[in-house]
Design a protein around this motif. Structure first.
Motif, mmCIF file in Angstrom:
data_model
loop_
_atom_site.group_PDB
_atom_site.id
_atom_site.type_symbol
_atom_site.label_atom_id
_atom_site.label_comp_id
_atom_site.label_asym_id
_atom_site.label_seq_id
_atom_site.Cartn_x
_atom_site.Cartn_y
_atom_site.Cartn_z
ATOM 1 N N PRO A 181 22.155 6.866 87.477
ATOM 2 C CA PRO A 181 21.633 6.898 88.850
ATOM 3 C C PRO A 181 22.596 7.639 89.790
ATOM 4 O O PRO A 181 23.812 7.499 89.659
ATOM 5 C CB PRO A 181 21.535 5.423 89.236
ATOM 6 N N PRO A 182 22.066 8.419 90.730
ATOM 7 C CA PRO A 182 22.913 9.217 91.632
ATOM 8 C C PRO A 182 24.055 8.470 92.310
ATOM 9 O O PRO A 182 25.147 9.020 92.401
ATOM 10 C CB PRO A 182 21.908 9.781 92.647
ATOM 11 N N PRO A 183 23.877 7.213 92.765
ATOM 12 C CA PRO A 183 25.015 6.546 93.410
ATOM 13 C C PRO A 183 26.239 6.417 92.492
ATOM 14 O O PRO A 183 27.367 6.418 92.958
ATOM 15 C CB PRO A 183 24.468 5.170 93.779
ATOM 16 N N PHE A 184 26.013 6.301 91.184
ATOM 17 C CA PHE A 184 27.139 6.197 90.244
ATOM 18 C C PHE A 184 27.828 7.546 90.061
ATOM 19 O O PHE A 184 29.000 7.607 89.737
ATOM 20 C CB PHE A 184 26.663 5.684 88.880
ATOM 21 N N ARG A 185 27.090 8.623 90.224
ATOM 22 C CA ARG A 185 27.651 9.959 89.996
ATOM 23 C C ARG A 185 28.614 10.398 91.086
ATOM 24 O O ARG A 185 29.519 11.175 90.835
ATOM 25 C CB ARG A 185 26.529 10.995 89.939
ATOM 26 N N THR A 186 28.394 9.920 92.309
ATOM 27 C CA THR A 186 29.168 10.424 93.450
ATOM 28 C C THR A 186 30.154 9.402 94.012
ATOM 29 O O THR A 186 30.837 9.684 94.979
ATOM 30 C CB THR A 186 28.199 10.841 94.572
ATOM 31 N N PHE A 187 30.228 8.235 93.416
ATOM 32 C CA PHE A 187 31.106 7.169 93.921
ATOM 33 C C PHE A 187 32.572 7.592 93.791
ATOM 34 O O PHE A 187 32.957 8.213 92.811
ATOM 35 C CB PHE A 187 30.840 5.881 93.123
ATOM 36 N N PRO A 188 33.418 7.250 94.792
ATOM 37 C CA PRO A 188 34.832 7.692 94.755
ATOM 38 C C PRO A 188 35.737 6.801 93.883
ATOM 39 O O PRO A 188 36.617 6.108 94.375
ATOM 40 C CB PRO A 188 35.246 7.638 96.231
ATOM 41 N N TYR A 189 35.513 6.826 92.575
ATOM 42 C CA TYR A 189 36.354 6.044 91.647
ATOM 43 C C TYR A 189 37.783 6.580 91.694
ATOM 44 O O TYR A 189 37.985 7.787 91.742
ATOM 45 C CB TYR A 189 35.849 6.192 90.210
ATOM 46 N N ASP A 190 38.778 5.674 91.640
ATOM 47 C CA ASP A 190 40.164 6.170 91.674
ATOM 48 C C ASP A 190 41.131 5.384 90.799
ATOM 49 O O ASP A 190 42.305 5.696 90.727
ATOM 50 C CB ASP A 190 40.681 6.210 93.119
ATOM 51 N N THR A 191 40.649 4.327 90.119
ATOM 52 C CA THR A 191 41.557 3.473 89.348
ATOM 53 C C THR A 191 40.881 3.063 88.042
ATOM 54 O O THR A 191 39.677 2.810 88.028
ATOM 55 C CB THR A 191 41.909 2.205 90.164
ATOM 56 N N MET A 192 41.672 2.988 86.975
ATOM 57 C CA MET A 192 41.162 2.507 85.684
ATOM 58 C C MET A 192 41.972 1.310 85.233
ATOM 59 O O MET A 192 43.180 1.245 85.458
ATOM 60 C CB MET A 192 41.254 3.594 84.613
ATOM 61 N N LYS A 193 41.280 0.364 84.584
ATOM 62 C CA LYS A 193 41.939 -0.828 84.057
ATOM 63 C C LYS A 193 41.308 -1.172 82.712
ATOM 64 O O LYS A 193 40.088 -1.115 82.566
ATOM 65 C CB LYS A 193 41.757 -1.997 85.033
ATOM 66 N N ILE A 194 42.151 -1.531 81.762
ATOM 67 C CA ILE A 194 41.643 -1.935 80.451
ATOM 68 C C ILE A 194 40.947 -3.285 80.585
ATOM 69 O O ILE A 194 41.495 -4.228 81.144
ATOM 70 C CB ILE A 194 42.793 -2.032 79.424
ATOM 71 N N ILE A 195 39.700 -3.348 80.071
ATOM 72 C CA ILE A 195 38.941 -4.593 80.101
ATOM 73 C C ILE A 195 38.992 -5.270 78.738
ATOM 74 O O ILE A 195 39.118 -6.467 78.634
ATOM 75 C CB ILE A 195 37.438 -4.321 80.379
ATOM 76 N N HIS A 196 38.844 -4.457 77.692
ATOM 77 C CA HIS A 196 38.691 -5.030 76.365
ATOM 78 C C HIS A 196 39.171 -4.027 75.336
ATOM 79 O O HIS A 196 38.925 -2.834 75.477
ATOM 80 C CB HIS A 196 37.211 -5.348 76.113
#
Length: 125
Positions: free
Chosen positions: A52-67
């Protein structure tokens, strides 16, 4: 040691509303830096079909290991708020040195949103 891995990236738009989408990346080079991988993910999701378009343009800036493969899963619905010092990927690290291995799942989110959620971890429906 294998340098290519399958990594699932959970794109988190909202912690409070549990709004996230998992996206699987094959052939991920574990010797690339965290910043390079974030750039690859941002470029990929900006044109990925079915996202979906909102996921494509969101300003992600951090990654964290979940599993990690063969590890225990958290009961948190979006992401655990524990062990940030160990699990948040740091700029300048390679994915391998940050603890990413084949079949690892990482969350990709906006640090500011995570800070607000961590201070008040509620979810709404």
């Amino acid at each position: 040691m294998d340098s290519e891995a399958v990594v699932t990236v959970r794109l988190v738009r909202s912690f409070e509303h549990r709004n996230f989408k998992p996206v699987v990346f094959h052939g991920v080079n574990l010797d690339q830096t965290v910043q390079d991988f974030m750039r690859v993910v941002r470029e990929d999701i900006s044109t990925r079909a079915g996202l979906p378009p909102p996921f494509r343009t969101f300003p992600y800036d951090t990654m964290k290991i979940i599993h990690q493969a063969h590890g225990a899963k958290t009961n948190e619905l979006v992401m655990s708020v524990d062990e940030d010092d160990k699990l948040i990927l740091q700029d300048g690290q390679t994915l391998r040195s940050a603890g990413v291995a084949n079949e690892t799942e990482v969350a990709f989110f906006r640090k500011e949103d995570y800070g607000l959620y961590k201070a008040n971890p509620r979810t709404s429906w």
